[in-house]
Scaffold this active site. Structure first.
Site, short mmCIF file in Angstrom:
data_model
loop_
_atom_site.label_atom_id
_atom_site.label_comp_id
_atom_site.label_asym_id
_atom_site.label_seq_id
_atom_site.Cartn_x
_atom_site.Cartn_y
_atom_site.Cartn_z
N HIS A 30 77.70 -59.93 29.66
CA HIS A 30 76.88 -60.34 30.85
C HIS A 30 75.37 -60.73 30.57
O HIS A 30 74.56 -60.51 31.45
CB HIS A 30 77.14 -59.67 32.40
CG HIS A 30 78.42 -60.01 32.91
ND1 HIS A 30 78.96 -61.18 33.74
CD2 HIS A 30 79.63 -59.26 32.83
CE1 HIS A 30 80.16 -61.12 34.05
NE2 HIS A 30 80.37 -60.03 33.52
N GLU B 132 83.31 -56.27 31.85
CA GLU B 132 83.67 -57.66 31.12
C GLU B 132 83.17 -58.07 29.84
O GLU B 132 83.01 -59.18 29.74
CB GLU B 132 83.56 -58.74 32.14
CG GLU B 132 84.22 -58.55 33.45
CD GLU B 132 84.17 -59.70 34.49
OE1 GLU B 132 85.18 -60.03 35.23
OE2 GLU B 132 83.21 -60.02 34.85
N ASP C 266 72.08 -61.14 34.83
CA ASP C 266 73.29 -61.64 34.43
C ASP C 266 73.06 -63.01 33.62
O ASP C 266 71.88 -63.53 33.54
CB ASP C 266 74.33 -61.95 35.55
CG ASP C 266 75.55 -61.73 35.24
OD1 ASP C 266 76.12 -62.52 34.38
OD2 ASP C 266 76.18 -60.96 36.02
#
Ligand SMILES: [Zn+2]
Length: 648
Positions: A232, A288, A155
């Site tokens: 990410h 996302e 991440d």
């Protein structure tokens, strides 16, 4: 007084030693077995019970299943497979209270899991965890028959796996100057070279990860690695900026999908990942992503044109499909978060449904396998008790009971698609969870609820009985050195949200001078006068959320004496929930001429990190039919949340 206490203590000691010597059966086991019967008689033994292990003929019990019989001869276990035998021994360990009980009730157990996938998620990117911690965690998962550990290896906050072809991932992208996520996130979000003084982070060598995989396999747990793409990925693009659309570090968190080098990177990395992890599933994230810069990037636009892709959702879908095909050719299956549905779902992809359950249900209807992990039941990073007494968390309120009552199979799911529901998983994102002790505290006991929902059929689940069985198991975990939440000291939900509040404006009409917003409408126009108060979480459907001022007028129906007007706001800095800068309260008899009776200023500091509630109210002595309540928003970003306006 002192004498009395000593006497009481000795009574307790006698009672507890009596209870340990009393015969136990399967009645205390977590997760609750599929079926069991108790019979007359007990089997007493000295050190260890006599255990005979046999294998059942094919088809007698589902996979991972077992039968366990206790009679005068001892314990007979007949299992369908190695996992079933292992689980039978876990059951037996709980029946003997891990060696404390030397007397077993005669019984017969027949047990097998409801779902094949019973998982817990570990976030090692936000805060690095040691291999020892992960092994200890696997030990606990195995006790409760959980069989998947999903490990979030990459991440923005740090890359955690050695990749030979891309050494900068661990020489650079695994390290940051700040220890805590918060300091890093609200700071400059940079990385530093490995070995820099004070650098925080770390990574696992392939050798360490192989040893972890072996350790898990011995406990019938499969480790599912997650490598995030296309979003990410700030840390990758800081180390290899040529893979982003901008071509520069610290600009974007998404890979450039137009660049063939991106696919070379992904495929090379994944090839090294599957060389270490033998799991059927490999998680590729997919959540996302900010797709905006793909719209402006010449390479991404060219890709869209060449492939006939209508929009950036389809561009992401193109990437996921390509990766899915690559993995299928290697004999593996991909899992992605439910965003991989956007732009079209890759064939063979399994969906992990986190933004509620709709994504999972849609995917099932399309014939895809799904794993349920909806945020409102399965996100263990939410506070498990009244946030004022808990360590700082990302927000929300998810007590043990709320995790437990989750039922993954919903009535809207067609019966002929239910076989696609593989199971459930509890997720622990670690933004606010700096230490390993804190992580354990967040898992236990809530992971027990996940374990039971994953293993036991819903007909066998019972919240009260579960709560009865939890304390002994928690004691054992504590004895084994796990940090656990103190269930006896549980405060519970905000009291007002349980009792509600009766007042003069209850049921009265509310006129919105500024419109209700769509994200947190609560009960709509009746929210502030329905007598219902919100709980610890602004997301519980009782709190109405605003990105503007709150400005409403309540019509009391007739002119009445008014002695009190007040409403409660909350502040939670993490998700940007703030107090109003001030509240003005006005009264009117005719709805035209209003008199301001109070101006209430905020006095809660924005430096207060815990959840804070504050009532903005006034005592008065007046008569009115109309009450205007105006709360001014003090931050350009962030929400105001209000649940009820009390008038008396
Ligand atoms: Zn691009």
């Amino acid at each position: 007084m002192i004498m009395k206490r000593i006497i009481l203590l000795s009574v307790v000691l006698v009672l507890s030693s009596v209870s340990f010597s009393m015969a136990q059966g399967p009645e205390n086991v977590i997760p609750v077995p599929y079926e069991f019967t108790l019979h007359e008689g007990t089997y007493v033994f000295d050190e260890e019970p006599e255990v005979k292990l046999k294998r059942l003929k094919e088809g007698k019990l589902p996979a991972e299943g077992y039968e366990l019989v206790v009679d005068a001869e001892g314990v007979l276990i007949r299992a369908s497979d190695d996992a079933g035998e292992f689980y039978a021994l876990q059951t037996l360990d709980q029946m003997t209270a891990y060696g404390k009980v030397k007397e077993l009730r005669f019984c017969r157990i027949r047990d097998y899991p409801r779902f094949p996938y019973r998982g817990l998620h570990v976030d090692v990117s936000r805060h690095f965890r040691s291999i020892d911690f992960l092994k200890k965690h696997l030990d606990a998962m195995a006790m409760f028959k959980m069989n998947r550990m999903h490990i979030h290896l990459t991440d923005a906050t740090g890359w955690r796996m050695q990749i030979d072809a891309y050494p900068r991932l661990t020489q650079f992208a695994a390290w940051r100057p700040q220890h805590t996520w918060k300091e890093w996130w609200y700071g400059d979000r940079m990385y530093v070279e490995e070995g820099t003084e004070g650098a925080y982070g770390g990574y696992y060598t392939k050798e360490q990860l192989r040893s972890l995989v072996d350790y898990a396999r011995e406990r019938h747990i499969e480790i599912i690695p997650e490598i995030e793409m296309p979003g990410h990925s700030e840390e990758v693009l800081a180390a290899y900026p040529e893979l982003s659309c901008a071509g520069e570090p610290y600009r974007q968190g998404e890979f450039c999908i137009g660049n063939e080098e991106t696919f070379r990177f992904m495929e090379t990395v994944l090839a090294e990942v599957i060389d270490v992890f033998p799991s059927e599933f490999i998680h590729i994230g997919g959540d996302e992503a900010n797709k905006e810069h793909w719209k402006e990037c010449p390479k991404c636009r060219q890709r869209m044109q060449e492939e006939g892709l209508e929009n950036v959702d389809e561009l992401q879908s193109y990437m996921i499909r390509r990766i899915s095909r690559f993995m299928e050719a290697k004999g593996r299956r991909i899992i992605g978060w439910d965003e991989i549905l956007d732009g079209g779902l890759a064939s063979g992809a399994t969906v992990m449904s986190w933004r509620g359950t709709k994504g999972g249900i849609d995917a099932m209807n399309m014939g895809h396998d799904v794993i349920m992990t909806p945020g409102s039941y399965c996100y263990l990073d939410h506070a498990q008790d009244a946030p004022f007494k808990e360590p700082e968390s990302i927000g929300g309120y998810l007590p043990l009971d709320s995790v437990y009552v989750y039922e993954p199979a919903e009535p809207v799911m067609p019966a002929d698609k239910l076989h696609h529901l593989l199971g459930i998983q509890g997720n622990l994102w670690a933004e606010y969870i700096t230490t390993e002790e804190h992580a354990e505290y967040m898992y236990w006991p809530r992971a027990l609820a996940i374990a039971e929902t994953g293993w036991s059929v819903s007909e066998n689940k019972d919240l009260r009985d579960f709560r009865r069985r939890v304390p002994a198991v928690m004691d054992h975990l504590e004895e084994k050195g796990y940090k656990v939440f103190d269930l006896e000291g549980e405060y519970g939900e905000r009291k007002l949200s349980l009792t509600g509040v009766d007042h003069a404006a209850k049921g009265c009409k509310v006129i919105y001078n500024k419109p209700i917003q769509k994200n947190y409408p609560a009960a709509g126009e009746v929210t502030f006068t329905d007598g219902l108060c919100g709980g610890w979480s602004y997301g519980d459907g009782r709190w109405q959320g605003f990105l503007t001022d709150v400005d409403v007028t309540i019509d009391l129906g007739e002119v009445i004496p008014v002695h009190y007007v007040g409403g409660t706001f909350m502040q939670l800095i993490g998700p940007e929930v703030f107090m109003p800068s001030k509240v003005d309260i006005y009264l009117s008899e005719d709805g035209t001429d209003f008199v301001r009776v109070a101006e209430v200023w905020n006095d809660v500091s924005v430096n207060d990190e815990n959840l804070v509630f504050r009532s903005f109210d006034t005592v008065c002595n007046a008569r009115a039919r109309y009450v205007r309540y105006h709360a001014a928003r003090s931050h350009k970003r962030g929400f105001l949340f209000l649940d009820e306006i009390v008038v008396n």
